[in-house]
Scaffold this motif. Structure first.
Motif, PDB file in Angstrom:
ATOM      1  N   UNK A 205      47.711  45.178  40.312  1.00 25.54           N
ATOM      2  CA  UNK A 205      47.001  45.961  39.007  1.00 25.54           C
ATOM      3  C   UNK A 205      46.593  44.636  37.997  1.00 25.54           C
ATOM      4  N   UNK A 206      47.864  43.932  37.572  1.00 23.55           N
ATOM      5  CA  UNK A 206      48.062  43.950  36.589  1.00 23.55           C
ATOM      6  C   UNK A 206      47.543  42.003  37.138  1.00 23.55           C
ATOM      7  N   UNK A 207      48.066  41.508  38.339  1.00 25.73           N
ATOM      8  CA  UNK A 207      47.405  40.301  38.686  1.00 25.73           C
ATOM      9  C   UNK A 207      46.270  40.468  39.293  1.00 25.73           C
ATOM     10  N   UNK A 208      45.720  41.271  39.508  1.00 29.07           N
ATOM     11  CA  UNK A 208      43.781  40.967  39.584  1.00 29.07           C
ATOM     12  C   UNK A 208      42.928  41.045  38.211  1.00 29.07           C
ATOM     13  N   UNK A 209      43.691  41.567  37.583  1.00 23.53           N
ATOM     14  CA  UNK A 209      42.911  41.805  36.591  1.00 23.53           C
ATOM     15  C   UNK A 209      42.783  40.651  35.521  1.00 23.53           C
ATOM     16  N   UNK A 210      44.415  39.537  35.545  1.00 23.38           N
ATOM     17  CA  UNK A 210      44.900  38.335  34.858  1.00 23.38           C
ATOM     18  C   UNK A 210      43.919  36.990  35.282  1.00 23.38           C
ATOM     19  N   UNK A 211      43.729  37.463  37.127  1.00 25.02           N
ATOM     20  CA  UNK A 211      42.716  36.615  37.728  1.00 25.02           C
ATOM     21  C   UNK A 211      41.527  36.598  36.646  1.00 25.02           C
ATOM     22  N   UNK A 212      40.507  38.334  36.311  1.00 24.62           N
ATOM     23  CA  UNK A 212      39.144  38.102  36.512  1.00 24.62           C
ATOM     24  C   UNK A 212      39.174  37.508  35.145  1.00 24.62           C
ATOM     25  N   UNK A 213      40.125  37.684  34.648  1.00 25.44           N
ATOM     26  CA  UNK A 213      40.170  37.005  33.142  1.00 25.44           C
ATOM     27  C   UNK A 213      40.733  35.509  32.544  1.00 25.44           C
ATOM     28  N   UNK A 214      40.769  35.105  33.963  1.00 29.90           N
ATOM     29  CA  UNK A 214      41.463  33.406  33.701  1.00 29.90           C
ATOM     30  C   UNK A 214      42.341  33.187  33.466  1.00 29.90           C
ATOM     31  N   UNK A 215      43.394  34.365  33.718  1.00 32.32           N
ATOM     32  CA  UNK A 215      44.904  33.986  33.153  1.00 32.32           C
ATOM     33  C   UNK A 215      45.464  33.720  34.069  1.00 32.32           C
ATOM     34  N   UNK A 216      45.204  33.452  35.093  1.00 32.80           N
ATOM     35  CA  UNK A 216      45.991  33.242  36.613  1.00 32.80           C
ATOM     36  C   UNK A 216      44.860  32.943  37.627  1.00 32.80           C
ATOM     37  N   UNK A 217      45.575  31.774  37.863  1.00 32.37           N
ATOM     38  CA  UNK A 217      44.754  31.029  39.394  1.00 32.37           C
ATOM     39  C   UNK A 217      45.350  31.348  40.543  1.00 32.37           C
ATOM     40  N   UNK A 218      46.597  31.254  40.719  1.00 32.94           N
ATOM     41  CA  UNK A 218      47.841  31.635  41.669  1.00 32.94           C
ATOM     42  C   UNK A 218      47.046  33.103  42.918  1.00 32.94           C
ATOM     43  N   UNK A 219      47.027  33.001  44.180  1.00 29.88           N
ATOM     44  CA  UNK A 219      46.507  34.192  44.616  1.00 29.88           C
ATOM     45  C   UNK A 219      47.407  34.916  44.952  1.00 29.88           C
TER      46      UNK A 219
END
Length: 257
Positions: A205-219
């Motif tokens: 959950x936190x990973x997917x949201x972080x990616x959508x917000x540009x906080x995380x690029x690693x898959x």
């Protein structure tokens, strides 16, 4: 959602963190289990065991965590320190997904060993803390925890950051034990460790949201991803970066962001 500037992102996440870090959060969250207790050692043990089984269906986690506390006579510290072999045999029927009575019985023995050797769980972790984070401390904790004779199957229930694990469950346990309790969710009973050392309990959950917000690029949600996310969250708040766990988790679980 349009790309937010750093200032806009911080404002958005600060607002969401404040919204979700409320006592009502406890009603559906495993953090309710350590909240049943007032004694430090009871809180630690209840929190650690609950965090250990905190994966899968949330309702199932809560049901099994309450069952576990009941099996320990609602006195986790006393049970851990003074259990008999008969007491351990009474845990035979406990199971949560792949965590079964073999694992639970060893966890009780290992916790007894830790308390006898270090006084409490905080006493262990503060010896191995780094200024930046607690990931090294988790690695050394796992080595100490499994220093007694045990079945190899049980080792999978504690992650090792040195093997590129995000160690979500122990990082969540740390959040409960260390963060300021004023908002009524985390317990903040460990005073020798700091919220600035905490890492986000990274999950789907936190990973997917972080990616959508540009906080995380690693898959992958692994140790490298955690390091990347930690760096970004510390830019937003260097003193209390893990308050954003509430925002990321809440957006993912409750708002389907």
């Amino acid at each position: 959602m349009k790309k937010l500037s750093k200032a806009e992102l911080k404002e958005f996440l600060d607002e969401k963190a404040l919204f979700y870090e409320q006592p009502k959060f406890i009603e559906t969250d495993p953090v309710q289990i350590p909240h049943l207790f007032t004694k430090k050692e009871d809180i630690e043990i209840a929190g650690f065991l609950t965090a250990t089984i905190s994966w899968g269906n949330r309702k199932s986690i809560l049901t099994n965590a309450h069952k576990l506390i009941s099996l320990m006579g609602h006195a986790p510290f006393d049970f851990t320190l003074h259990h008999t072999e008969t007491d351990l045999e009474n845990l035979e029927d406990f199971v949560h997904r792949t965590f079964n009575s073999i694992d639970l019985r060893y966890f009780i023995k290992a916790l007894q060993h830790l308390y006898n050797k270090y006084g409490d769980m905080e006493g262990f972790f503060k010896q191995f803390k780094d200024e930046e984070n607690l990931q090294n401390a988790i690695h050394y904790f796992k080595k100490e925890f499994f220093s007694l004779p045990h079945q190899s199957r049980t080792e999978k229930h504690i992650s090792d950051p040195h093997k590129n694990s995000a160690a979500k469950r122990i990082n969540m346990f740390f959040r409960w034990m260390i963060r300021n309790p004023d908002a009524g969710v985390d317990l903040g009973i460990w005073k020798n460790l700091s919220s600035k050392q905490l890492s986000c309990p990274l999950d789907v959950h936190s990973g997917n949201v972080a990616r959508k917000l540009g906080l995380l690029s690693r898959k992958q949600n692994d140790g490298k991803a955690l390091s990347e996310l930690d760096t970004k969250l510390r830019v937003l708040d260097s003193i209390d970066p893990v308050k954003y766990d509430y925002a990321l988790f809440g957006l993912g679980v409750f708002e389907k962001f």
